[in-house]
Design a protein around this motif. Structure first.
Motif, PDB file in Angstrom:
ATOM      1  N   ALA A   1     -86.400  15.021 -92.274  1.00  0.00           N
ATOM      2  CA  ALA A   1     -86.872  16.398 -92.379  1.00  0.00           C
ATOM      3  C   ALA A   1     -86.564  17.157 -91.094  1.00  0.00           C
ATOM      4  CB  ALA A   1     -88.357  16.416 -92.646  1.00  0.00           C
ATOM      5  N   THR A   2     -86.369  18.447 -91.235  1.00  0.00           N
ATOM      6  CA  THR A   2     -86.093  19.267 -90.051  1.00  0.00           C
ATOM      7  C   THR A   2     -87.404  19.586 -89.333  1.00  0.00           C
ATOM      8  OG1 THR A   2     -86.250  21.279 -91.360  1.00  0.00           O
ATOM      9  CG2 THR A   2     -84.052  20.306 -91.089  1.00  0.00           C
ATOM     10  N   PRO A   3     -87.363  19.668 -88.009  1.00  0.00           N
ATOM     11  CA  PRO A   3     -88.585  19.977 -87.253  1.00  0.00           C
ATOM     12  C   PRO A   3     -89.056  21.405 -87.545  1.00  0.00           C
ATOM     13  CG  PRO A   3     -86.800  19.322 -85.779  1.00  0.00           C
ATOM     14  CD  PRO A   3     -86.231  19.426 -87.150  1.00  0.00           C
ATOM     15  N   ASN A   4     -90.349  21.566 -87.599  1.00  0.00           N
ATOM     16  CA  ASN A   4     -90.940  22.881 -87.841  1.00  0.00           C
ATOM     17  C   ASN A   4     -91.297  23.492 -86.486  1.00  0.00           C
ATOM     18  OD1 ASN A   4     -92.283  25.117 -88.680  1.00  0.00           O
ATOM     19  ND2 ASN A   4     -93.623  24.066 -90.122  1.00  0.00           N
ATOM     20  N   TYR A   5     -90.315  24.172 -85.893  1.00  0.00           N
ATOM     21  CA  TYR A   5     -90.504  24.731 -84.558  1.00  0.00           C
ATOM     22  C   TYR A   5     -91.560  25.838 -84.540  1.00  0.00           C
ATOM     23  CZ  TYR A   5     -86.333  22.142 -83.296  1.00  0.00           C
ATOM     24  OH  TYR A   5     -85.439  21.143 -83.067  1.00  0.00           O
ATOM     25  N   SER A   6     -91.680  26.566 -85.621  1.00  0.00           N
ATOM     26  CA  SER A   6     -92.691  27.634 -85.676  1.00  0.00           C
ATOM     27  C   SER A   6     -94.095  27.060 -85.572  1.00  0.00           C
ATOM     28  CB  SER A   6     -92.555  28.425 -86.977  1.00  0.00           C
ATOM     29  OG  SER A   6     -91.304  29.057 -87.033  1.00  0.00           O
ATOM     30  N   TYR A   7     -94.324  25.936 -86.256  1.00  0.00           N
ATOM     31  CA  TYR A   7     -95.639  25.297 -86.199  1.00  0.00           C
ATOM     32  C   TYR A   7     -95.929  24.811 -84.786  1.00  0.00           C
ATOM     33  CZ  TYR A   7     -99.343  21.897 -86.965  1.00  0.00           C
ATOM     34  OH  TYR A   7    -100.507  21.194 -86.896  1.00  0.00           O
ATOM     35  N   GLU A   8     -94.948  24.153 -84.169  1.00  0.00           N
ATOM     36  CA  GLU A   8     -95.136  23.643 -82.805  1.00  0.00           C
ATOM     37  C   GLU A   8     -95.414  24.780 -81.829  1.00  0.00           C
ATOM     38  OE1 GLU A   8     -91.712  21.305 -81.872  1.00  0.00           O
ATOM     39  OE2 GLU A   8     -92.075  19.911 -83.521  1.00  0.00           O
ATOM     40  N   LYS A   9     -94.686  25.876 -81.977  1.00  0.00           N
ATOM     41  CA  LYS A   9     -94.881  27.019 -81.088  1.00  0.00           C
ATOM     42  C   LYS A   9     -96.279  27.606 -81.279  1.00  0.00           C
ATOM     43  CE  LYS A   9     -93.039  31.483 -79.763  1.00  0.00           C
ATOM     44  NZ  LYS A   9     -92.051  32.534 -80.017  1.00  0.00           N
ATOM     45  N   ARG A  10     -96.719  27.710 -82.529  1.00  0.00           N
ATOM     46  CA  ARG A  10     -98.045  28.253 -82.817  1.00  0.00           C
ATOM     47  C   ARG A  10     -99.132  27.369 -82.212  1.00  0.00           C
ATOM     48  NH1 ARG A  10    -101.360  32.248 -83.130  1.00  0.00           N
ATOM     49  NH2 ARG A  10    -102.967  32.042 -84.693  1.00  0.00           N
TER      50      ARG A  10
END
Length: 63
Positions: A2-11
């Motif tokens: 799966a691709t990393p969810n950068y938006s979640y990590e940033k949030r």
């Protein structure tokens, strides 16, 4: 994979930063007047010993 969810990590980082700044603000508000955040056991002991406010000599590390 799966691709990393950068938006979640940033949030999550933003929320942690916001939480930390809020805790710091609360500590400042709850602090009694004229008292520092750090324990002043050394400062009180020095004042009782007649400290003149002069800085202690620095050790010479040459050698």
């Amino acid at each position: 994979m799966a691709t990393p969810n950068y938006s979640y990590e940033k949030r999550q980082r933003e929320l942690a930063k916001k939480r930390k700044t809020e805790e710091k603000r609360q500590r400042k508000l709850n602090k009694p007047e004229g008292q520092s955040d750090e324990p002043s056991a050394e400062g009180d002991a020095a004042a009782d010993a007649g400290d003149t406010g002069a800085t202690p000599p620095t050790p010479n590390n040459a050698g």
